[in-house]
Design a protein around this motif. Structure first.
Motif, PDB file in Angstrom:
ATOM      1  N   UNK A 158       0.833  -1.211   0.000  1.00  0.00           N
ATOM      2  CA  UNK A 158       0.000   0.000   0.000  1.00  0.00           C
ATOM      3  C   UNK A 158       0.868   1.262   0.000  1.00  0.00           C
ATOM      4  N   UNK A 159       1.907   1.283   0.813  1.00  0.00           N
ATOM      5  CA  UNK A 159       2.808   2.443   0.870  1.00  0.00           C
ATOM      6  C   UNK A 159       3.584   2.570  -0.428  1.00  0.00           C
ATOM      7  N   UNK A 160       4.048   1.456  -0.971  1.00  0.00           N
ATOM      8  CA  UNK A 160       4.771   1.485  -2.248  1.00  0.00           C
ATOM      9  C   UNK A 160       3.891   2.055  -3.356  1.00  0.00           C
ATOM     10  N   UNK A 161       2.627   1.665  -3.391  1.00  0.00           N
ATOM     11  CA  UNK A 161       1.684   2.188  -4.391  1.00  0.00           C
ATOM     12  C   UNK A 161       1.515   3.700  -4.218  1.00  0.00           C
ATOM     13  N   UNK A 162       1.387   4.157  -2.968  1.00  0.00           N
ATOM     14  CA  UNK A 162       1.250   5.598  -2.715  1.00  0.00           C
ATOM     15  C   UNK A 162       2.500   6.359  -3.161  1.00  0.00           C
ATOM     16  N   UNK A 163       3.672   5.798  -2.911  1.00  0.00           N
ATOM     17  CA  UNK A 163       4.912   6.452  -3.331  1.00  0.00           C
ATOM     18  C   UNK A 163       4.967   6.554  -4.854  1.00  0.00           C
ATOM     19  N   UNK A 164       4.581   5.492  -5.542  1.00  0.00           N
ATOM     20  CA  UNK A 164       4.575   5.512  -7.010  1.00  0.00           C
ATOM     21  C   UNK A 164       3.521   6.479  -7.542  1.00  0.00           C
ATOM     22  N   UNK A 173      17.867   9.318   4.745  1.00  0.00           N
ATOM     23  CA  UNK A 173      17.264  10.555   4.250  1.00  0.00           C
ATOM     24  C   UNK A 173      15.772  10.455   4.550  1.00  0.00           C
ATOM     25  N   UNK A 174      15.214  11.520   5.155  1.00  0.00           N
ATOM     26  CA  UNK A 174      13.816  11.512   5.560  1.00  0.00           C
ATOM     27  C   UNK A 174      12.946  12.276   4.570  1.00  0.00           C
ATOM     28  N   UNK A 175      11.814  11.666   4.215  1.00  0.00           N
ATOM     29  CA  UNK A 175      10.869  12.262   3.267  1.00  0.00           C
ATOM     30  C   UNK A 175       9.448  11.911   3.695  1.00  0.00           C
ATOM     31  N   UNK A 176       8.507  12.507   3.000  1.00  0.00           N
ATOM     32  CA  UNK A 176       7.093  12.215   3.216  1.00  0.00           C
ATOM     33  C   UNK A 176       6.439  11.934   1.876  1.00  0.00           C
ATOM     34  N   UNK A 177       5.369  11.148   1.899  1.00  0.00           N
ATOM     35  CA  UNK A 177       4.590  10.931   0.683  1.00  0.00           C
ATOM     36  C   UNK A 177       3.975  12.265   0.294  1.00  0.00           C
ATOM     37  N   UNK A 178       4.090  12.622  -0.977  1.00  0.00           N
ATOM     38  CA  UNK A 178       3.655  13.941  -1.461  1.00  0.00           C
ATOM     39  C   UNK A 178       2.155  13.964  -1.751  1.00  0.00           C
ATOM     40  N   UNK A 228      12.519  26.514   3.753  1.00  0.00           N
ATOM     41  CA  UNK A 228      11.712  27.356   2.865  1.00  0.00           C
ATOM     42  C   UNK A 228      11.489  26.752   1.479  1.00  0.00           C
ATOM     43  N   UNK A 229      11.868  25.488   1.307  1.00  0.00           N
ATOM     44  CA  UNK A 229      11.753  24.819   0.010  1.00  0.00           C
ATOM     45  C   UNK A 229      11.286  23.380   0.221  1.00  0.00           C
ATOM     46  N   UNK A 230      10.515  22.890  -0.726  1.00  0.00           N
ATOM     47  CA  UNK A 230      10.156  21.475  -0.750  1.00  0.00           C
ATOM     48  C   UNK A 230      10.629  20.901  -2.082  1.00  0.00           C
ATOM     49  N   UNK A 231      11.203  19.730  -2.032  1.00  0.00           N
ATOM     50  CA  UNK A 231      11.641  19.039  -3.244  1.00  0.00           C
ATOM     51  C   UNK A 231      10.688  17.880  -3.468  1.00  0.00           C
ATOM     52  N   UNK A 232      10.141  17.801  -4.666  1.00  0.00           N
ATOM     53  CA  UNK A 232       9.274  16.687  -5.046  1.00  0.00           C
ATOM     54  C   UNK A 232      10.103  15.703  -5.860  1.00  0.00           C
ATOM     55  N   UNK A 233       9.995  14.440  -5.508  1.00  0.00           N
ATOM     56  CA  UNK A 233      10.820  13.406  -6.110  1.00  0.00           C
ATOM     57  C   UNK A 233       9.924  12.260  -6.568  1.00  0.00           C
ATOM     58  N   UNK A 234      10.153  11.786  -7.791  1.00  0.00           N
ATOM     59  CA  UNK A 234       9.493  10.564  -8.237  1.00  0.00           C
ATOM     60  C   UNK A 234      10.372   9.896  -9.294  1.00  0.00           C
ATOM     61  N   UNK A 235       9.850   8.825  -9.902  1.00  0.00           N
ATOM     62  CA  UNK A 235      10.626   8.082 -10.883  1.00  0.00           C
ATOM     63  C   UNK A 235      11.650   7.162 -10.231  1.00  0.00           C
ATOM     64  N   UNK A 236      11.255   6.495  -9.151  1.00  0.00           N
ATOM     65  CA  UNK A 236      12.172   5.650  -8.399  1.00  0.00           C
ATOM     66  C   UNK A 236      12.396   4.310  -9.087  1.00  0.00           C
ATOM     67  N   UNK A 237      13.612   3.815  -8.999  1.00  0.00           N
ATOM     68  CA  UNK A 237      13.912   2.470  -9.489  1.00  0.00           C
ATOM     69  C   UNK A 237      13.476   1.458  -8.430  1.00  0.00           C
ATOM     70  N   UNK A 238      13.378   0.212  -8.825  1.00  0.00           N
ATOM     71  CA  UNK A 238      13.030  -0.837  -7.862  1.00  0.00           C
ATOM     72  C   UNK A 238      14.119  -0.950  -6.796  1.00  0.00           C
TER      73      UNK A 238
END
Length: 120
Positions: A4-10, A47-52, A74-84
């Motif tokens: 479920x978390x992996x699906x949300x991250x993707x 490295x700490x992140x949150x689901x966007x 003062x900045x947020x970085x959005x990250x996606x396109x993760x490899x397996x």
């Protein structure tokens, strides 16, 4: 990490809060663990992140800004396109609903936005 978390991250990607002065280095080299002292020694190489997720964005920003010097983020970085392989190095922390990545994280899809007055 659960499916479920992996699906949300993707679906949503991840977000990482930081200071504007760090952006150039992050975009060039990725999010690097160990750039600041960990709260606990077990967090040393993470490295700490949150689901966007747009629904939780304001709550996560408020949580980050409530923690010491993180008030100045003062900045947020959005990250996606993760490899397996990258996904396999991620762990989910139920409290504070954070995703941690072991080691440096860099993808081709890392964009930043200034926080004020930004909202997703």
């Amino acid at each position: 990490m659960s499916n479920e978390i992996t699906v949300k991250i993707k679906m949503f990607g991840l977000m990482h809060f930081t200071k504007k002065e760090n952006i150039e280095s992050i975009l060039a080299h990725g999010l690097q663990a160990g750039k600041r002292d960990p709260m606990y020694y077990l967090e040393k190489d993470m490295v700490w992140m949150y689901i966007a997720d747009p629904v939780t964005f304001d709550a996560k920003l408020k949580e980050i800004h409530s923690k010491g010097d993180r008030k100045s983020y003062d900045v947020v970085i959005f990250i996606d396109g993760f490899s397996e392989n990258q996904l396999s190095k991620m762990r989910y922390r139920k409290k504070p609903e954070a995703v941690v990545h072991i080691g440096t994280l860099k993808t081709e899809n890392m964009i930043f936005k200034e926080l004020l007055p930004f909202k997703i």
